[in-house]
Design a protein around this motif. Structure first.
Motif, short mmCIF file in Angstrom:
data_model
loop_
_atom_site.label_atom_id
_atom_site.label_comp_id
_atom_site.label_asym_id
_atom_site.label_seq_id
_atom_site.Cartn_x
_atom_site.Cartn_y
_atom_site.Cartn_z
N LYS A 31 -10.73 -5.74 2.83
CA LYS A 31 -9.69 -5.12 2.01
C LYS A 31 -9.11 -6.22 1.11
O LYS A 31 -9.09 -7.39 1.49
N LEU A 32 -8.64 -5.81 -0.04
CA LEU A 32 -8.15 -6.77 -1.02
C LEU A 32 -6.87 -6.26 -1.66
O LEU A 32 -6.78 -5.10 -2.06
N VAL A 33 -5.88 -7.15 -1.74
CA VAL A 33 -4.64 -6.87 -2.45
C VAL A 33 -4.63 -7.72 -3.72
O VAL A 33 -4.75 -8.95 -3.64
N LEU A 34 -4.53 -7.06 -4.85
CA LEU A 34 -4.33 -7.75 -6.12
C LEU A 34 -2.89 -7.46 -6.52
O LEU A 34 -2.54 -6.29 -6.73
N TYR A 35 -2.07 -8.49 -6.54
CA TYR A 35 -0.71 -8.24 -7.01
C TYR A 35 -0.53 -8.97 -8.34
O TYR A 35 -0.82 -10.13 -8.48
N ARG A 120 4.75 -5.39 -13.42
CA ARG A 120 4.56 -5.79 -12.02
C ARG A 120 3.94 -4.63 -11.23
O ARG A 120 4.52 -3.56 -11.09
N THR A 121 2.72 -4.86 -10.76
CA THR A 121 1.91 -3.82 -10.12
C THR A 121 1.12 -4.45 -8.98
O THR A 121 0.71 -5.60 -9.06
N THR A 122 0.89 -3.67 -7.92
CA THR A 122 0.04 -4.11 -6.83
C THR A 122 -1.02 -3.04 -6.59
O THR A 122 -0.73 -1.85 -6.63
N VAL A 123 -2.25 -3.51 -6.33
CA VAL A 123 -3.37 -2.61 -6.08
C VAL A 123 -4.00 -3.00 -4.75
O VAL A 123 -4.32 -4.18 -4.52
N LEU A 124 -4.19 -2.03 -3.87
CA LEU A 124 -4.89 -2.22 -2.60
C LEU A 124 -6.28 -1.61 -2.75
O LEU A 124 -6.42 -0.44 -3.09
N ILE A 125 -7.29 -2.44 -2.51
CA ILE A 125 -8.69 -2.03 -2.65
C ILE A 125 -9.31 -1.97 -1.25
O ILE A 125 -9.14 -2.90 -0.46
N ASP A 126 -10.03 -0.88 -0.97
CA ASP A 126 -10.60 -0.72 0.36
C ASP A 126 -11.89 -1.53 0.51
O ASP A 126 -12.34 -2.18 -0.43
N ARG A 127 -12.47 -1.48 1.70
CA ARG A 127 -13.67 -2.27 2.02
C ARG A 127 -14.88 -1.92 1.14
O ARG A 127 -15.79 -2.72 0.99
N GLY A 128 -14.88 -0.73 0.56
CA GLY A 128 -16.00 -0.30 -0.28
C GLY A 128 -15.77 -0.51 -1.76
O GLY A 128 -16.57 -0.09 -2.58
N GLY A 129 -14.64 -1.15 -2.12
CA GLY A 129 -14.38 -1.43 -3.53
C GLY A 129 -13.70 -0.30 -4.29
O GLY A 129 -13.70 -0.28 -5.51
N ILE A 134 -1.91 2.29 -5.28
CA ILE A 134 -1.36 1.57 -6.43
C ILE A 134 0.16 1.65 -6.36
O ILE A 134 0.71 2.73 -6.16
N TRP A 135 0.81 0.51 -6.54
CA TRP A 135 2.27 0.47 -6.67
C TRP A 135 2.56 -0.01 -8.09
O TRP A 135 2.19 -1.12 -8.46
N ARG A 136 3.21 0.81 -8.89
CA ARG A 136 3.55 0.45 -10.27
C ARG A 136 5.05 0.14 -10.37
O ARG A 136 5.84 0.65 -9.59
N LYS A 137 5.39 -0.67 -11.36
CA LYS A 137 6.79 -1.04 -11.60
C LYS A 137 7.47 -1.45 -10.29
O LYS A 137 8.51 -0.93 -9.91
N VAL A 138 6.85 -2.39 -9.63
CA VAL A 138 7.26 -2.86 -8.30
C VAL A 138 8.65 -3.48 -8.32
O VAL A 138 8.98 -4.26 -9.22
N ALA A 149 1.80 -2.71 5.48
CA ALA A 149 1.72 -1.49 6.28
C ALA A 149 0.56 -0.61 5.79
O ALA A 149 -0.19 -0.05 6.61
N ALA A 150 0.39 -0.50 4.49
CA ALA A 150 -0.70 0.30 3.93
C ALA A 150 -2.06 -0.34 4.26
O ALA A 150 -3.02 0.37 4.59
N ALA A 151 -2.15 -1.66 4.19
CA ALA A 151 -3.39 -2.36 4.52
C ALA A 151 -3.74 -2.18 6.00
O ALA A 151 -4.90 -1.99 6.36
N GLN A 152 -2.74 -2.26 6.84
CA GLN A 152 -2.97 -2.09 8.28
C GLN A 152 -3.42 -0.68 8.61
O GLN A 152 -4.21 -0.47 9.53
N ALA A 153 -2.94 0.31 7.87
CA ALA A 153 -3.29 1.71 8.11
C ALA A 153 -4.65 2.09 7.54
O ALA A 153 -5.20 3.13 7.90
N LEU A 154 -5.20 1.26 6.69
CA LEU A 154 -6.45 1.56 6.00
C LEU A 154 -7.65 1.25 6.87
O LEU A 154 -7.76 0.24 7.49
#
Length: 154
Positions: A31-35, A120-129, A134-138, A149-154
């Motif tokens: 999993k990948l977080v791009l912030y 300011r945005t964060t994107v969580l990408i799953d194991r398959g790409g 997506i969190w916008r205007k963070v 929490a979202a990454a742990q639940a994925l």
């Protein structure tokens, strides 16, 4: 360009402040977080970086890598990482190619003046790409915890 939850994450190749070359394909199976943040060393960006850094062991335990991306030059990012003691990758996108691909390079306004910058945005990408979330205007406060929490639940 606008990205959407469930769609394939836009491909990228980007160089970090340490000279490592990162690609989306290189994270396949993780999993990948791009912030995306506006500018290294500013108050909000520093607070956000500290929050992600503090939670890095938890992201690691969730098999999730974190990368901070801004339009800054690699030299500025290396200085920021060193000064703040950050233990995750930072990458600069001076050409805005990746920022545009993820839809975060946008028109902004301050004191009535319009300019282009990072939303300011964060994107969580799953194991398959694929884009899982997506969190916008963070808003910085509590954001890294919500992403974890979202990454742990994925």
């Amino acid at each position: 360009m606008t990205i959407e939850t469930g769609s394939p994450a836009p491909d990228f190749t980007i160089t970090t402040d340490t000279g490592d070359i990162l690609t989306l394909a290189g994270f396949h199976g993780q999993k990948l977080v791009l912030y995306f943040y506006p500018k290294a060393g500013t108050q909000g960006c520093t607070l956000e970086a500290h929050d992600f850094n503090r939670l890095k062991p938890n992201f690691d335990a969730a098999d999730t890598r974190v990368i901070g991306i801004s339009p800054d030059a690699d030299k500025a990012l290396a200085k920021f990482r060193s000064k703040e003691g950050l233990s995750f990758a930072l990458a600069g996108d001076e050409t805005h190619e990746l920022l545009e691909a993820y839809g975060v390079w946008a028109e902004k306004s301050m004191y009535g003046k319009k300019y282009m910058g990072v939303e300011r945005t964060t994107v969580l990408i799953d194991r398959g790409g694929r884009i899982a979330r997506i969190w916008r205007k963070v808003k910085v406060a509590g954001h890294a915890e919500e992403v974890l929490a979202a990454a742990q639940a994925l």
